[in-house]
Design a protein around this motif. Sequence first.
Motif, mmCIF file in Angstrom:
data_model
loop_
_atom_site.group_PDB
_atom_site.id
_atom_site.type_symbol
_atom_site.label_atom_id
_atom_site.label_comp_id
_atom_site.label_asym_id
_atom_site.label_seq_id
_atom_site.Cartn_x
_atom_site.Cartn_y
_atom_site.Cartn_z
ATOM 1 N N VAL A 45 0.871 -1.168 0.000
ATOM 2 C CA VAL A 45 0.000 0.000 0.000
ATOM 3 C C VAL A 45 0.911 1.221 0.000
ATOM 4 O O VAL A 45 1.793 1.336 0.841
ATOM 5 C CB VAL A 45 -0.915 0.025 1.243
ATOM 6 N N THR A 46 0.720 2.110 -0.971
ATOM 7 C CA THR A 46 1.546 3.308 -1.047
ATOM 8 C C THR A 46 0.710 4.552 -0.786
ATOM 9 O O THR A 46 -0.508 4.570 -1.018
ATOM 10 C CB THR A 46 2.223 3.447 -2.429
ATOM 11 N N GLN A 47 1.403 5.568 -0.292
ATOM 12 C CA GLN A 47 0.818 6.889 -0.111
ATOM 13 C C GLN A 47 1.948 7.904 -0.108
ATOM 14 O O GLN A 47 3.096 7.556 0.138
ATOM 15 C CB GLN A 47 0.030 6.973 1.192
ATOM 16 N N CYS A 48 1.618 9.136 -0.423
ATOM 17 C CA CYS A 48 2.597 10.215 -0.393
ATOM 18 C C CYS A 48 2.149 11.229 0.651
ATOM 19 O O CYS A 48 0.978 11.630 0.673
ATOM 20 C CB CYS A 48 2.708 10.879 -1.749
ATOM 21 N N VAL A 49 3.068 11.612 1.508
ATOM 22 C CA VAL A 49 2.818 12.618 2.534
ATOM 23 C C VAL A 49 3.655 13.835 2.162
ATOM 24 O O VAL A 49 4.876 13.758 2.117
ATOM 25 C CB VAL A 49 3.202 12.101 3.935
ATOM 26 N N SER A 50 2.982 14.940 1.885
ATOM 27 C CA SER A 50 3.686 16.143 1.463
ATOM 28 C C SER A 50 3.664 17.197 2.563
ATOM 29 O O SER A 50 2.634 17.442 3.190
ATOM 30 C CB SER A 50 3.040 16.718 0.204
ATOM 31 N N PHE A 89 -0.446 21.447 7.442
ATOM 32 C CA PHE A 89 -1.482 22.398 7.047
ATOM 33 C C PHE A 89 -2.785 22.102 7.798
ATOM 34 O O PHE A 89 -3.862 22.409 7.327
ATOM 35 C CB PHE A 89 -1.719 22.345 5.533
ATOM 36 N N GLY A 90 -2.654 21.417 8.946
ATOM 37 C CA GLY A 90 -3.824 21.141 9.777
ATOM 38 C C GLY A 90 -4.344 19.724 9.743
ATOM 39 O O GLY A 90 -5.229 19.375 10.512
ATOM 40 N N THR A 91 -3.841 18.861 8.861
ATOM 41 C CA THR A 91 -4.373 17.500 8.789
ATOM 42 C C THR A 91 -3.463 16.516 9.506
ATOM 43 O O THR A 91 -3.882 15.901 10.473
ATOM 44 C CB THR A 91 -4.565 17.054 7.324
ATOM 45 N N ASP A 92 -2.262 16.330 9.043
ATOM 46 C CA ASP A 92 -1.267 15.447 9.653
ATOM 47 C C ASP A 92 -1.787 14.047 9.956
ATOM 48 O O ASP A 92 -1.540 13.487 11.016
ATOM 49 C CB ASP A 92 -0.692 16.065 10.931
#
Length: 179
Positions: A45-50, A89-92
């Motif tokens: 499972v992949t995801q990108c955290v910017s 930006f408030g989510t994290d």
Amino acid sequence: MTPAIRACVRASALLSLALFGLVHPSAAQERVLTPEKAAGFDGVVTQCVSFVRYDFANGMCDKVIPAVEKLAETNGLKHLHLGRTEWGFGTDEYLELPADAGFKRPVWLTFYIRATDKPVSAFLWMSLYEPSASGGRRVLWEDSGIGAGQVKRITNGLSTGLAGKLEPVFQALGEGRSD
């Protein structure tokens, strides 16, 4: 301070830093994933955290995911890309795996993106881990890449370079996969 004194101070600082490194060596980062350590996973499972809102930096995720898809397919692993989320930006928060994803025991590969626009530079850190029931993570492998200069060179160079670093990782996952 005169230029000669400034140069002497810089040289002393660099020498001190070098000597400190000899006295206090840092631990080596594990960059080898063995099939034994990678055993039992059925997919990735992949995801990108910017951490940034620069299109060129976030575009690196779009460039590396097709290589990940191909590596998963080549090594007999299922793959699901969840997309990109922003931190700072408030989510994290990490992205959630859908209940109907069809994995028995997936391993997660997260790409963390940082960048600046003046000067243009980018840093992409990859972390392969297994989430634990307690909410923690068992990190199996990590690596990173950094680039500065022209946008096209950075995004193409980092995404290509990091995909190359992932080849032996996916090979180990494929050898250790559960069917």
